[in-house]
Design a protein around this motif. Sequence first.
Motif, PDB file in Angstrom:
ATOM      1  N   TYR A   1       9.541  -1.459   3.057  1.00  0.00           N
ATOM      2  CA  TYR A   1      10.402  -2.279   2.154  1.00  0.00           C
ATOM      3  C   TYR A   1       9.684  -0.780   1.087  1.00  0.00           C
ATOM      4  N   ILE A   2       9.799  -0.593   0.063  1.00  0.00           N
ATOM      5  CA  ILE A   2      10.231   0.253  -0.866  1.00  0.00           C
ATOM      6  C   ILE A   2       9.874  -0.736  -2.043  1.00  0.00           C
ATOM      7  N   THR A   3       8.445  -0.956  -2.681  1.00  0.00           N
ATOM      8  CA  THR A   3       8.669  -1.757  -3.876  1.00  0.00           C
ATOM      9  C   THR A   3       8.426  -0.743  -4.932  1.00  0.00           C
ATOM     10  N   GLY A   4       7.771   0.453  -5.029  1.00  0.00           N
ATOM     11  CA  GLY A   4       7.260   0.923  -6.105  1.00  0.00           C
ATOM     12  C   GLY A   4       6.837   2.412  -5.818  1.00  0.00           C
ATOM     13  N   ARG A   5       5.830   3.160  -6.734  1.00  0.00           N
ATOM     14  CA  ARG A   5       6.423   4.621  -6.385  1.00  0.00           C
ATOM     15  C   ARG A   5       4.451   4.997  -7.288  1.00  0.00           C
ATOM     16  N   ALA A   6       3.758   5.673  -5.989  1.00  0.00           N
ATOM     17  CA  ALA A   6       2.898   6.171  -7.197  1.00  0.00           C
ATOM     18  C   ALA A   6       2.367   6.971  -7.858  1.00  0.00           C
ATOM     19  N   SER A   7       3.503   7.776  -7.859  1.00  0.00           N
ATOM     20  CA  SER A   7       3.909   8.469  -9.359  1.00  0.00           C
ATOM     21  C   SER A   7       4.809   8.241 -10.227  1.00  0.00           C
ATOM     22  N   ASP A   8       4.864   8.742 -11.348  1.00  0.00           N
ATOM     23  CA  ASP A   8       5.697   8.705 -12.602  1.00  0.00           C
ATOM     24  C   ASP A   8       7.074   8.738 -12.438  1.00  0.00           C
ATOM     25  N   MET A   9       7.490   9.937 -11.188  1.00  0.00           N
ATOM     26  CA  MET A   9       8.988  10.336 -10.349  1.00  0.00           C
ATOM     27  C   MET A   9       9.294   9.229 -10.442  1.00  0.00           C
TER      28      MET A   9
ATOM     29  N   GLY B   1       3.410   9.473  -0.805  1.00  0.00           N
ATOM     30  CA  GLY B   1       2.947   8.513  -2.856  1.00  0.00           C
ATOM     31  C   GLY B   1       4.416   7.279  -3.027  1.00  0.00           C
ATOM     32  N   ASP B   2       4.928   7.322  -1.917  1.00  0.00           N
ATOM     33  CA  ASP B   2       5.535   5.599  -2.067  1.00  0.00           C
ATOM     34  C   ASP B   2       4.734   4.424  -1.424  1.00  0.00           C
ATOM     35  N   LEU B   3       4.872   3.228  -2.566  1.00  0.00           N
ATOM     36  CA  LEU B   3       4.770   2.080  -2.497  1.00  0.00           C
ATOM     37  C   LEU B   3       5.291   0.983  -1.259  1.00  0.00           C
ATOM     38  N   GLY B   4       4.625   0.289  -0.971  1.00  0.00           N
ATOM     39  CA  GLY B   4       5.703  -0.765  -0.243  1.00  0.00           C
ATOM     40  C   GLY B   4       4.629  -1.268   1.127  1.00  0.00           C
ATOM     41  N   HIS B   5       5.500  -2.746   2.111  1.00  0.00           N
ATOM     42  CA  HIS B   5       5.044  -2.960   2.246  1.00  0.00           C
ATOM     43  C   HIS B   5       6.334  -2.696   4.396  1.00  0.00           C
ATOM     44  N   ILE B   6       5.820  -3.679   5.121  1.00  0.00           N
ATOM     45  CA  ILE B   6       6.279  -3.530   6.423  1.00  0.00           C
ATOM     46  C   ILE B   6       5.437  -4.678   7.262  1.00  0.00           C
ATOM     47  N   ASP B   7       7.127  -5.462   6.796  1.00  0.00           N
ATOM     48  CA  ASP B   7       7.478  -7.300   7.617  1.00  0.00           C
ATOM     49  C   ASP B   7       7.059  -7.252   8.706  1.00  0.00           C
ATOM     50  N   ALA B   8       6.428  -8.129   9.563  1.00  0.00           N
ATOM     51  CA  ALA B   8       6.384  -8.778  10.738  1.00  0.00           C
ATOM     52  C   ALA B   8       6.939  -8.132  11.783  1.00  0.00           C
ATOM     53  N   GLU B   9       8.175  -7.829  12.063  1.00  0.00           N
ATOM     54  CA  GLU B   9       9.128  -7.036  12.582  1.00  0.00           C
ATOM     55  C   GLU B   9       9.143  -5.416  13.020  1.00  0.00           C
ATOM     56  N   GLY B  10       8.368  -4.821  11.520  1.00  0.00           N
ATOM     57  CA  GLY B  10       8.500  -3.519  11.952  1.00  0.00           C
ATOM     58  C   GLY B  10       8.817  -2.842  10.340  1.00  0.00           C
TER      59      GLY B  10
ATOM     60  N   GLY C   1       0.603  -1.271   0.245  1.00  0.00           N
ATOM     61  CA  GLY C   1      -0.205  -0.049  -0.292  1.00  0.00           C
ATOM     62  C   GLY C   1       0.982   1.060   0.344  1.00  0.00           C
ATOM     63  N   GLU C   2       0.374   2.542   0.650  1.00  0.00           N
ATOM     64  CA  GLU C   2       1.263   2.811   0.259  1.00  0.00           C
ATOM     65  C   GLU C   2       1.204   3.586   1.830  1.00  0.00           C
ATOM     66  N   ILE C   3       2.856   4.343   1.635  1.00  0.00           N
ATOM     67  CA  ILE C   3       3.400   4.556   3.339  1.00  0.00           C
ATOM     68  C   ILE C   3       3.086   5.813   3.835  1.00  0.00           C
ATOM     69  N   CYS C   4       2.839   5.427   5.290  1.00  0.00           N
ATOM     70  CA  CYS C   4       2.426   7.272   5.393  1.00  0.00           C
ATOM     71  C   CYS C   4       2.646   7.239   6.624  1.00  0.00           C
ATOM     72  N   VAL C   5       2.652   8.379   7.522  1.00  0.00           N
ATOM     73  CA  VAL C   5       3.737   8.861   8.448  1.00  0.00           C
ATOM     74  C   VAL C   5       3.132  10.227   8.836  1.00  0.00           C
ATOM     75  N   ILE C   6       3.302   9.726  10.503  1.00  0.00           N
ATOM     76  CA  ILE C   6       2.989  11.132  11.726  1.00  0.00           C
ATOM     77  C   ILE C   6       4.530  11.076  12.061  1.00  0.00           C
ATOM     78  N   GLY C   7       3.652  12.355  12.779  1.00  0.00           N
ATOM     79  CA  GLY C   7       4.963  12.439  14.204  1.00  0.00           C
ATOM     80  C   GLY C   7       5.366  13.817  13.508  1.00  0.00           C
ATOM     81  N   PRO C   8       6.911  14.100  15.134  1.00  0.00           N
ATOM     82  CA  PRO C   8       6.606  15.048  14.771  1.00  0.00           C
ATOM     83  C   PRO C   8       7.746  16.207  14.023  1.00  0.00           C
ATOM     84  N   GLY C   9       8.532  15.392  13.089  1.00  0.00           N
ATOM     85  CA  GLY C   9       9.184  15.695  11.745  1.00  0.00           C
ATOM     86  C   GLY C   9       8.649  16.242  10.738  1.00  0.00           C
ATOM     87  N   VAL C  10       6.959  15.856  10.666  1.00  0.00           N
ATOM     88  CA  VAL C  10       6.505  16.323   9.705  1.00  0.00           C
ATOM     89  C   VAL C  10       6.456  17.753   9.453  1.00  0.00           C
TER      90      VAL C  10
END
Length: 546
Positions: free
Chosen positions: A425-433, A413-422, A381-390
Motif C-alpha cells: 500500500y502506497i501512503t505517500g511520497r518522500a519528496s515533494d514530487m 522514495g515512496d512511502l507505504g506499508h505491506i500487510d500480513a499477506e504481502g 517506511g520507504e518502499i525499496c526493491v531488489i531484483g533483475p528488473g532494477v
Amino acid sequence: MSGAAATAPRGGIARVSRRVMNLAYILTQNARRHGDRPGFIWNEKTWSWRHIDQNVSALAAALAARGIVKGDRILVHSKNCDQMFWSMFAAFRLGAVWVPTNFRLMPDEVAYLATASGAKAFLCHGDFPEHAKAAANPALEFTWRIGEEGTFGEATVGDVIAKHAGAEVENAAVEYDDPCWFFFTSGTTGRSKAAVLTHGQMAFVITNHLADLMPGTTEDDASLVVAPLSHGAGVHQLVQSARGVPTILLPSEKFDIAEAFRLIAKHRVSNMFTVPTILKMMVEHPAADQHDHSSLRYIIYAGAPMYREDQKAALAKLGGVLVQYFGLGEVTGNITVLPPALHDPEDGPHARIGTCGFERTGMQVQIQGDNGREMKPFETGEICVIGPGVFAGYYDNPEANAKAFRDGWFRTGDLGHIDAEGFVYITGRASDMYISGGSNIYPREIEEKILTHPAIGEVAVLGVPDPFWGEVGVAVCVAREGVDPVGEAELAAYLAPKVPRYKMPKRFFFWEALPKSGYGKVPKRLIRDELAALGLLEVIAKSTGG
C-alpha cells in the motif's frame, strides 16, 4: 563452456562472459515466424514484421555508415510514429543506446538531455525545429529529421532508409549489462537523470510483463498505444513485439477517445497500457457505449493511484480486465501487480481496496526505516526493491546512485506499508514530487521559472488533490516589494512558453507571505494546511475537475 571467456575461478566457479540476446533479435524472430503478419498499424497503413525488420536494418546501416557504433547514444525527440518505433530497434541492432525524450519537453530541456546523455546523433521530428536548434552541441555529430515536414537536419530518416534499402545488418553481440536504453527520469529529485536500462535487464522485464501483466499473449492479440512511446508505453510495445503482437497508433498525438474505441473495435484490440486519468476519460465517454470493446482482455494502468469509485466504474463498463502495477522508470514498472481477479467490482470484506498489489515474479519488495531496517507488517517506511528488473544505475551520476541505493536495495522514495499477506500500500511520497495525469511533476524546476518573473519574490508549487487528474499543481506566490503586482492570468501567460502544458500550475494564488518553520524553511505541508483552512482546496477541485 566452449568459447566462453572465463576469468580466474572464485570458489570453484569460473566467471564467464554473460552474453545475452540482443533485443533487436525480436524482429529477426518475427520476420522469420510472422513475416507477412501485421506488426505496426498507423493511419490506415500497415507494416508487416518482415517490412519492419527491413526498415530497421536499413536505418541501422545508415547510422553505421554515419559512424554510429556500439555504445553510442542516439537521442530521439519525436511524436509517436513509425520511424520513431524503428529507431528503437535500429539502436538496439547496432548495440547503440536509444535515448528517447518526452516530445512535450521544451527546447532547453531537450538541449540538456542531449548534453547529459553524451548523444552522438539526434533524430528529431519535423515539428520541432527549435528543439533541433537548441540541442546542437560539439559532441552531436549529426541530426536527421523524422517525418516529411520541416526543413532542418542533414537528411530525413525516410531518405536514409530508402538509400540503404536491402541492407542486411546483424544484431550486435551484447552482454547482460550492455546498455540499450537511457530512460530519462527525475527519480525522486530535480533535474532529469538517465536511468540505464540494459539488454539483460530488459529481457527479464519482457518475460516478467508477459507472465504477470498479460499472461497468454500471442500473435493473435493486438495492442493500442495511447501514450508516448518514449516511456512506459514504449516498454509495453517492446513486450508486445516479443510476442509478435501488432502495435496500433492513434492517427495523431491528440487523444481522440472516439477514435480509440473505433480502433479497438476494428482491430479487435486485446490490451493497452494507460494511466488512471486516461482510463477514466475513456470509461465516461459516450463512445464506450457505441463501439464493441469485448475483445479487451487486459487494460494495464500505472503511474498514479486510481480512485476507488473510478475503478468500480471502469469494471462495470469494461468488465474484469483491469491490471494495476506499481513501478518507477528505474525499475521499468516491475515492483507490484494487482491482476484482474483481485480487482473487486464491489466493496466488501474481501475487496483489496487501496493496494497496488503484490510483488512481481522474481522481485522482492521491502519496507525500510531510515536506517535501512526492515519494518514489520503495517509499519510505514520507504518502499525499496531488489531484483533483475532494477536498472543498472544513473548514467555518469555517482552522487544520484549513492542516494538511490542502500545495501543493494533501490530506494523508490515512496512511502507505504505491506500487510500480513504481502500486499503493498502506497501512503505517500518522500519528496515533494506529485503525479498529475500519470506524469511526475517536480516543483523546483517550475518554481525556478516562476521566480524569473520580476514581480515574484517567493513561490511554492505543490500538488493538491483533484478528482480528474489525481493531483494538480498550485503555485502560491509572494510579490516582490516595490514592483507592480502581477495577476493570475498574466503570470500564467508568462510561464506558458517556459514549461510544458502538463507541468503548468492550474491555479496561482498571491499571499503576503509564505508560512515558514522555525528554521526558516517553507514546509509544503504548512501551505497545504493553509489552503485547506481557507477553503481553497475545494475551490481548486471544482475549478479544475474535467
